[in-house]
Structures are given as C-alpha cells and as structure tokens.
Design an enzyme around this catalytic site. Structure first.
Site, short mmCIF file in Angstrom:
data_model
loop_
_atom_site.label_atom_id
_atom_site.label_comp_id
_atom_site.label_asym_id
_atom_site.label_seq_id
_atom_site.Cartn_x
_atom_site.Cartn_y
_atom_site.Cartn_z
N ARG A 63 0.87 -0.99 -0.13
CA ARG A 63 -0.09 0.07 -0.09
C ARG A 63 0.96 1.23 0.01
O ARG A 63 0.36 2.23 -0.54
CB ARG A 63 -1.04 -0.14 1.25
CG ARG A 63 -2.10 -1.05 0.92
CD ARG A 63 -2.93 -0.98 2.25
NE ARG A 63 -2.45 -1.47 3.21
CZ ARG A 63 -2.52 -2.70 3.61
NH1 ARG A 63 -3.02 -3.71 2.75
NH2 ARG A 63 -1.72 -3.42 4.71
N GLU A 100 3.78 -9.57 15.33
CA GLU A 100 3.13 -10.28 16.55
C GLU A 100 3.14 -11.77 16.72
O GLU A 100 3.74 -12.15 17.77
CB GLU A 100 1.57 -9.79 16.40
CG GLU A 100 0.68 -9.97 17.79
CD GLU A 100 -0.62 -9.41 17.50
OE1 GLU A 100 -0.87 -8.85 16.53
OE2 GLU A 100 -1.40 -9.64 18.49
P1 AMP Z 1 3.09 -1.94 11.74
O1 AMP Z 1 4.52 -2.51 11.19
O2 AMP Z 1 2.43 -2.50 12.96
O3 AMP Z 1 3.52 -0.43 11.94
O4 AMP Z 1 2.30 -2.05 10.61
C1 AMP Z 1 2.36 -1.62 9.48
C2 AMP Z 1 1.69 -2.07 7.97
O5 AMP Z 1 0.36 -2.77 8.32
C3 AMP Z 1 1.52 -1.00 7.23
O6 AMP Z 1 2.06 -1.52 6.18
C4 AMP Z 1 -0.08 -0.87 7.15
O7 AMP Z 1 -0.42 -0.94 5.83
C5 AMP Z 1 -0.62 -2.07 7.77
N1 AMP Z 1 -1.60 -2.08 8.77
C6 AMP Z 1 -1.57 -2.19 10.17
N2 AMP Z 1 -2.58 -1.92 10.98
C7 AMP Z 1 -3.45 -1.48 10.10
C8 AMP Z 1 -4.87 -0.79 10.21
N3 AMP Z 1 -5.44 -0.64 11.45
N4 AMP Z 1 -5.36 -0.36 9.18
C9 AMP Z 1 -4.76 -0.31 7.91
N5 AMP Z 1 -3.33 -0.71 7.81
C10 AMP Z 1 -2.83 -1.30 8.65
#
Ligand code: AMP
Length: 176
Positions: A63, A100
C-alpha cells in the site's frame, strides 16, 4: 464545504475485523479511487518535503507504493520499492523483523540508494511501527545523506513512533 483534510477523512473507510478479529482496518482504497481525495493526498504529502532536496521516495509493499509514487512524482524524485522477500529480480539487501506472530522480511535492491540521496520512507499507515523501523534500518545501512519518515495515517493509540528512531523527522497527514 469540507476542508481538504475533512474531505480526505470522509473518504477513508473503516473495516471492522480485517484482516483479523479486533482490528479496525483503515482502508485508503476509497480515498485513492476518489480523484479529489487522491489529488489532496499527493499535494499535502509533497508540501511537507518541498524544500528538502529529496532525491528518492521509498514505498513499502504494497500500500506504500501508491502514496509513495505520487509523492515521488510531485517532488521530482525517484521511486524505490521496499518489497516482500523474493520479489525483486537483482541483488538485494534484506532486513528481518519481529511481528506479533513470527517474523517478516523486507528487501530492497542493493544499488537502490546511494550516499548522495535524501530519502523519504513512505507507508500508508503507522500501526506498531515494526515494518517502518525495519525499512529505516535497511535504508540507513545504505548510508544516504538524510532519511525522513512519512505516513498518510498514524494510529496514535498504538504508539508506533516509539519504535522509530528519535532523531528522524516523522510526519503523518492524519492522526486517529
Ligand atoms: P506496523 O508494522 O504494525 O506499523 O504495521 C504497518 C503495516 O500494516 C502498514 O503497512 C499498514 O499498511 C498495515 N496496517 C497495520 N494496521 C493497520 C490498520 N489498522 N489499518 C490499515 N492498515 C494497517
């Protein structure tokens, strides 16, 4: 009439329990498909970096490719993909990071970034920050002049900023 920011927000769709139970997914496809929202996102992102001499925007699969490409185009910079393992055809560097459950890996072409580059790292959403922290470490290992970090959406309750380097400027367009 809605302000530009209110307009983008009105086009972001909340999807409950995706991709798993308990997650409220911020779906940007409904904003990207709207010509006015897409235009505002591109414009607002690029305004943050206008005078910063950015030479490359790194978008995180998948994305982050959308906003990252628009930002690169607006800034007159190049675009570099950071991808899931095994997708890039030439010689790569990689970074493994904890999720996770289990681990994940991101890869970039070894010749994607050089010492003269000023880089913006872009993803659509900042959640826990794990993905971006790994992408930052990977880009940092290529020794660019400067690295900025950028998101369209920041989920503040998850405190993802704590996972990111304190000396790096982190910006997001919309905070929830
Ligand atoms: P993180 O590594 O936990 O910061 O997760 C980031 C990635 O997961 C990004 O590439 C986001 O596209 C996706 N992501 C995680 N949580 C969400 C959410 N609640 N809504 C949309 N995309 C999310």
């Amino acid at each position: 009439m809605a302000t530009p920011m209110e307009y983008i927000k009105s086009k972001i769709r909340d999807v409950e329990d995706f991709p798993s139970k308990g997650i409220l997914f911020k779906d940007l496809t409904t904003a990207f498909k709207d010509p006015r929202a897409l235009h505002i996102i591109g414009w607002d992102l690029s305004q943050i970096y206008r005078d910063k001499g950015v030479t490359k925007v790194v978008g995180i699969e998948s994305r982050g490719f959308i906003g990252g490409s628009i930002l690169a185009f607006e800034l007159g910079a190049g675009f570099v993909p950071a991808r899931k393992p095994g997708k890039l055809p030439a010689d790569t560097v990689r970074m493994e990071y904890a999720k996770e459950y289990g681990t994940d890996t991101i890869e970039m072409h070894r010749d994607a970034i050089g010492p003269d580059d000023v880089v913006v790292l872009h993803d659509d959403v900042l959640a826990t920050g794990g993905t971006m922290a790994a992408a930052y470490a990977l880009v940092k290992s290529m020794n660019p002049k400067k690295i900025y970090i950028n998101f369209i959406i920041e989920l503040t309750a998850l405190n993802g900023r704590a996972a990111l380097p304190a000396d790096c400027e982190v910006t997001s367009l919309i905070k929830y």
